[in-house]
Design a protein around this motif. Structure first.
Motif, PDB file in Angstrom:
ATOM      1  N   SER A  24       0.948   4.920   3.941  1.00  0.00           N
ATOM      2  CA  SER A  24       1.829   5.445   2.900  1.00  0.00           C
ATOM      3  C   SER A  24       2.582   6.680   3.395  1.00  0.00           C
ATOM      4  O   SER A  24       3.737   6.882   3.037  1.00  0.00           O
ATOM      5  CB  SER A  24       1.025   5.704   1.627  1.00  0.00           C
ATOM      6  N   GLU A  25       1.961   7.477   4.262  1.00  0.00           N
ATOM      7  CA  GLU A  25       2.667   8.653   4.822  1.00  0.00           C
ATOM      8  C   GLU A  25       3.930   8.237   5.572  1.00  0.00           C
ATOM      9  O   GLU A  25       4.932   8.945   5.561  1.00  0.00           O
ATOM     10  CB  GLU A  25       1.750   9.393   5.826  1.00  0.00           C
ATOM     11  N   ASN A  29       4.709   0.097   2.473  1.00  0.00           N
ATOM     12  CA  ASN A  29       4.394  -0.409   1.130  1.00  0.00           C
ATOM     13  C   ASN A  29       3.297  -1.464   1.262  1.00  0.00           C
ATOM     14  O   ASN A  29       3.510  -2.511   1.885  1.00  0.00           O
ATOM     15  CB  ASN A  29       5.653  -1.006   0.497  1.00  0.00           C
ATOM     16  N   ILE A  30       2.120  -1.147   0.695  1.00  0.00           N
ATOM     17  CA  ILE A  30       0.981  -2.054   0.885  1.00  0.00           C
ATOM     18  C   ILE A  30       1.109  -3.271  -0.030  1.00  0.00           C
ATOM     19  O   ILE A  30       1.342  -3.152  -1.231  1.00  0.00           O
ATOM     20  CB  ILE A  30      -0.341  -1.306   0.638  1.00  0.00           C
ATOM     21  N   PHE A  52       1.190  -5.086   4.887  1.00  0.00           N
ATOM     22  CA  PHE A  52       2.119  -4.095   4.341  1.00  0.00           C
ATOM     23  C   PHE A  52       3.500  -4.252   4.959  1.00  0.00           C
ATOM     24  O   PHE A  52       3.668  -4.903   5.977  1.00  0.00           O
ATOM     25  CB  PHE A  52       1.586  -2.675   4.554  1.00  0.00           C
TER      26      PHE A  52
END
Lengths: 167, 350
Positions: A24-25, A29-30, A52
């Motif tokens: 996410s950093e 987008n999972i 992702f």
């Protein structure tokens, strides 16, 4: 780019979160996380499969950050061409140079013809072709379809497209 | 009980279907809705049959239908058939009947003509409204070509136009405007021509060429002797224009529709589609941005629009109700009459 990654986590609290933070950093987008608690490895680690979406250029940095966190990455499978469409062509397809059409789509670098089935009933009759095209995104797929439509219009071929499902 | 006097203009398959339904259901409609349906005039190119005082204020639909059937079997013309069975035929033309015979609802059931400015249907409807009649029609031409003009004329005359029968036959779709009131209809995709659906279904099932499936459809009375309007997608496009105007509030015209028919579809194409989990259907599609398209499309086998045979189907996307689907019989005299009778009842129930 869609990435499917197999990692192994130690069976202690906080490991899964720690593995997901770098994704996410880096703006990823999972899409899904499968936690295979029932398939513990002989080393006592738990296999996790994460799928992702992330920019291609960020992948190396992501692997580096995971390593720094002590997370074992077993496999990275990148699926570059994640969008697909199936279309039918009806007409004198071979005579019209279907090879050039494939070259033109592949030549975009962002889309590829990945399957082609031809059905040719008789020499002078119209043939039918099923074409599967993959592309890196929806816009690129649309561009590939425009190429197909252009080819078809030039050669008097009918294109049958799927009824769009996102109604 | 409220008396509702009907004239039937155009006495072909649809007009006769209306007479048949009135014969069958007059008592029931009287009981359930308090409406006494009476046919006071039937007019076609052969002349006009008018109710006289001796008929008790209405023609006997059963007698007219029997006369035409028996006379037809004897090789008589419609006029000869009626006269041979004691129905008086007057030398009156449709505009005169619409204007001069006192009635409440003009049922306009002449054949669709898109090439000729929707005539004579358009004039029939305008004349009827001007004479203070409500109009219920199965005729697509006038609605597709002059939608706004007709709606304005109805508003000026403070009369209603019912046109449920123009799209999808017995399948309710125009009335979804009211049923889904408060919703915005964003997009419609539909199978609006039973003949094309039958041909594509048979081609897929039997692996037969287009020409064979068309001939079979003609032999079964599903396709007309001149099938061009159906198989070239014109009929679907005309219906799509009506849906665009009536349900999406567009100001659409036939010339705005991109039309591709089904004549180029081959059994090989259907077979390749099936191998990949698809069927091919002629789909009419309209959305709020003004997209108007009729073309053969790949429809996933599991998709609700995969309906077979002569069925019609439509999938509507709305802002509140989400997706709404209707399926029904798209052709046939009784089916069209079902839509016409519902329209008539609706006019007087509201």
């Amino acid at each position: 780019m869609k990435v499917s990654m197999d990692i192994e986590l130690k069976d202690v609290p906080g490991q899964l979160v720690s593995a997901l933070i770098p994704i996410s950093e880096l703006g990823g987008n999972i899409i899904s996380v499968l936690h295979h608690r029932d398939r513990k490895t002989q080393r006592g680690t738990i296999p996790v499969q994460v799928v992702f979406d992330v920019e291609e250029s960020k992948l190396a940095a992501l692997l580096q950050r995971l390593r720094e966190r002590g997370i074992t990455v077993v496999r990275v499978g990148a699926e570059r061409l994640k969008e697909a469409v199936f279309v039918l062509l009806i007409g004198h397809i071979v005579r019209s140079g279907v090879k050039e059409l494939i070259n033109e789509v592949d030549g975009t670098g962002v889309a590829e013809v990945v399957e082609l089935f031809l059905s040719m009933p008789a020499v002078e009759e119209k043939s039918a072709a099923a074409l599967k095209i993959r592309a890196i995104g929806k816009m690129e797929l649309e561009r590939a379809l425009d190429i197909v439509e252009g080819f078809a219009a030039r050669c008097g071929i009918l294109v049958v497209r799927p009824i769009e499902d996102e109604l | 009980m409220r008396e509702v006097k009907l004239s039937i203009v155009g006495f072909g398959v649809v007009g006769r279907g209306v007479a048949e339904v009135v014969a069958r259901k007059r008592a029931e409609i009287g009981e359930r809705f308090g409406l006494d349906l009476r046919i006071v005039a039937v007019v076609d190119l052969w002349g006009a049959a008018l109710a006289s005082d001796a008929d008790g204020g209405g023609l006997d639909p059963r007698r007219i239908l029997d006369a035409l059937q028996k006379g037809g079997a004897e090789g008589l013309s419609p006029r000869e058939s009626l006269e041979a069975h004691g129905v008086r035929v007057e030398e009156l033309q449709s505009p005169d009947v619409i204007q001069e015979v006192e009635h409440d609802v003009t049922v306009e059931a002449t054949p669709t003509n898109v090439d000729n400015d929707g005539e004579p249907g358009t004039s029939h409807i305008l004349t009827a409204l001007k004479a203070g009649r409500h109009v219920v029609t199965s005729n697509k031409g006038p609605l597709a070509l002059h939608f706004n003009k007709l709606m304005q004329a109805a508003k000026r005359a403070d009369r209603k136009i019912g046109f449920e029968a123009t799209v999808g036959g017995a399948m309710p779709i125009i009335s979804l405007r009211d049923t889904l009131a408060g919703n915005e209809i964003l997009c419609i995709k539909g199978i609006l021509n039973g003949t094309c659906n039958y041909i594509l279904t048979r081609m897929g099932e039997e692996n037969m060429p287009f020409e064979h499936a068309l001939r079979e459809a003609q032999e079964m009375g599903i396709a007309e002797a001149d099938p061009r309007s159906d198989v070239l997608g014109v009929d679907t496009a005309v219906k799509l224009v009506i849906l665009a105007n009536a349900l999406l509030g567009l100001d659409a015209a036939y010339k705005d529709v991109r039309v591709t028919g089904i004549t180029e579809i081959t059994p090989e194409a259907l077979s390749l589609a099936r191998d990949n989990g698809y069927v091919i259907k002629l789909i009419g599609e309209v959305d709020r941005d003004g997209k108007l398209e009729v073309a053969p499309k790949l429809v996933p086998e599991t998709h609700p629009l995969n309906v077979g045979g002569t069925l019609n189907a439509a999938l509507l996307k709305t802002d509140l109700a989400g997706e709404v689907m209707v399926v029904g019989r798209g052709a046939g005299g009784i089916e069209a009459a079902s839509a016409i009778i519902s329209d008539i009842i609706r006019i007087f129930k509201n």
